[in-house]
Write an enzyme that holds these catalytic residues in place. Sequence first.
Site, mmCIF file in Angstrom:
data_model
loop_
_atom_site.group_PDB
_atom_site.id
_atom_site.type_symbol
_atom_site.label_atom_id
_atom_site.label_comp_id
_atom_site.label_asym_id
_atom_site.label_seq_id
_atom_site.Cartn_x
_atom_site.Cartn_y
_atom_site.Cartn_z
ATOM 1 N N HIS A 191 48.051 60.929 30.052
ATOM 2 C CA HIS A 191 49.327 60.644 29.390
ATOM 3 C C HIS A 191 49.252 60.693 27.876
ATOM 4 O O HIS A 191 50.234 60.973 27.209
ATOM 5 C CB HIS A 191 49.890 59.315 29.887
ATOM 6 N N GLU A 433 54.167 64.009 44.311
ATOM 7 C CA GLU A 433 52.926 64.078 43.537
ATOM 8 C C GLU A 433 51.741 63.499 44.300
ATOM 9 O O GLU A 433 50.687 63.280 43.728
ATOM 10 C CB GLU A 433 53.084 63.439 42.150
ATOM 11 N N ASP A 457 49.798 64.806 38.812
ATOM 12 C CA ASP A 457 49.190 63.918 39.800
ATOM 13 C C ASP A 457 48.856 64.649 41.087
ATOM 14 O O ASP A 457 47.836 64.370 41.713
ATOM 15 C CB ASP A 457 50.122 62.733 40.082
ATOM 16 N N CYS A 504 58.066 69.311 37.391
ATOM 17 C CA CYS A 504 58.053 68.663 36.072
ATOM 18 C C CYS A 504 56.644 68.341 35.596
ATOM 19 O O CYS A 504 56.465 67.698 34.583
ATOM 20 C CB CYS A 504 58.921 67.416 36.069
HETATM 21 C C1 PEP Z 1 53.165 64.468 37.132
HETATM 22 O O1 PEP Z 1 52.371 63.699 37.694
HETATM 23 O O2 PEP Z 1 53.109 65.715 37.244
HETATM 24 C C2 PEP Z 1 54.239 63.953 36.288
HETATM 25 C C3 PEP Z 1 55.137 64.738 35.751
HETATM 26 O O3 PEP Z 1 54.239 62.617 36.036
HETATM 27 P P1 PEP Z 1 53.287 61.945 34.936
HETATM 28 O O4 PEP Z 1 52.623 63.044 34.166
HETATM 29 O O5 PEP Z 1 54.142 61.077 34.100
HETATM 30 O O6 PEP Z 1 52.323 61.189 35.803
HETATM 31 MG MG MG Z 2 52.823 61.606 37.784
#
Ligand code: PEP
Ligand code: MG
Length: 585
Positions: A191, A433, A457, A504
């Site tokens: 993140h 995910e 994820d 996403c």
């Molecule tokens: C993901 O896991 O692809 C996602 C978009 O969520 P995050 O990156 O916030 O875990």
């Molecule tokens: Mg995620």
Amino acid sequence: MEAIKGIGAGPGIAIGKAMLLGESQERVAFRTIDASQVDAEIARVDSALDASRADVRRLRTRMASRAGEDAAKIFDFHLSLLNDRGLTKPIHEDICRERVVAEYAVAESFRKFADMLRAQQADAIAEKASDVVDLQRRVLGHLGEHVSTRITNMRGPVVVIAHQLTPSQAAELHRAQIGGFATDAGGLTGHTSILARALGIPAVVGCGRATADIEDGDTVILDGDGGVVIVRPDDGLLERYQFLARESETRARALRETAREDSITSDGMAIQLLGNIEFPDEIPSVLSNGGVGIGLYRTEFLYLTSEVPPTEEDQLESYKRAIELCAGRPLTIRTLDLGADKYTQEHLDEAETNPFLGLRSIRFCLANPDIFRTQLRALLRASAHGPIKVMLPLVSHVMEIRETRMIMNDLAEELDEQGIPFDRNIALGIMVETPAAALMARVFANEARFFSIGTNDLIQYTLAVDRGNERVANLYNAANPAVLTLIKSVIRTARHVGIESSICGEIAGQPLYTPLLIGMGVRTLSMSPGQIPAVKRVIRGLDIEHCESLARRVGSFDSDRQVLSCLRDELRRIDPEALARSEGG
Ligand code: PEP
Ligand code: MG
């Protein structure tokens, strides 16, 4: 001169003086003072302790007004610690007798006090050690060992070097306007890296030994595109990178100029490009980069950047602001994705042995109904102000959706009784995910109104590779056929049952994957704002039939190397400049 290879995590090039951040700023260097400085040093400590007490009193008042007297009691304990002679007396003594600097005396005294608490039999007392560590940070902050103070004291652009940064520290660095950062640890889709891209901060993570090889004040070149940190460069290299930095800025500007063009393939298929955001203030940047709405709003960042938990009203304000800025465009708000690498101050010290497989995301919310209900109520109230969709993270079991819906129904009744308006038809969808959700997509589609595939994820759980661990970063690969098979089957299922699906995760913003994803049937991609123009440019050079045949070819490969080489050939043909950028050229 030395080059340290890492993973390019945030775009662009930063050149400046290195500023090393200690692990959590509590490892303070041992320094001594002259006898003549003792009084001044004592005065510094006393005023830092006073300022910390004032902070705590202020936080106590805020917490009491927001969450009641009981919740505010934790700050009484903090105040009593700051007044405890067992903690403050040794600080004075160390300065007087040992002639150490105030910072060192504070760090030592707090450390010993925390150790003493940890050694207690009673868990309730041992747990208080984390409060001591928290207060230590605060007092050191007032002594000047604070990120923003140190940055302001440096002349010229600063490149921060740290072993690891938390997402909220990265947000703080952004506010302090640093040039860029490099960390020993971390992977491309951790993140902190995602935040660097969202905020447009040049960053290199997973450097392994940056903190060991770089010294405070060294000149460094941080190349976030190429994933390299050059320490103490010679004049020739410095000039070359200054030139490259100007060129990369010109290229980015040229790309932004094409942002308004339609996102449409050469044979007329419209592809919806949306933005991923952490704060509503990023929405204008999504729109100016050519996005047509928000596909992922990571709401947990409101929690991560405030010292006390945001209230229902605070959250409502943020959602209303996002709705206003979107002005009727799509807006998908994800419920809190806390846990794993994103802990709030309150939960920071509840260590889990395996946090990515622990109480994170929807599990954390369902286990903390007060927190979850507060957010869902704010979301329902916000829905009266404009169209929103609500999305649940890390779903692995249909019961998680059902339980959420039950809470929402209950809140809806409550709002009705109170005469508060909300959208009765708010769409509730899920992030796909986990392999469980991907494999059982057909079942989940009965419960969810839409899917958004979170590949960041999904990759880590499918391949059993920690997304933020540089030691296994070479195994973390979206091109792995197991991952691609799951993505393809989720998209197919969504199509078959007639619900919307999108992607996403970070691959949505990587031009290398654009032809393949479109060939698999994806029509909506959501990404960091800065990635939209490059993806759009690739889309404009594609035709659907060709993408579909590419997807079939890729589906027959059994190794990620074959997949990557095929995708590179494809991108070289469509947009060689995008390929050069993705390879750090
Ligand atoms: C993901 O896991 O692809 C996602 C978009 O969520 P995050 O990156 O916030 O875990
Ligand atoms: Mg995620």
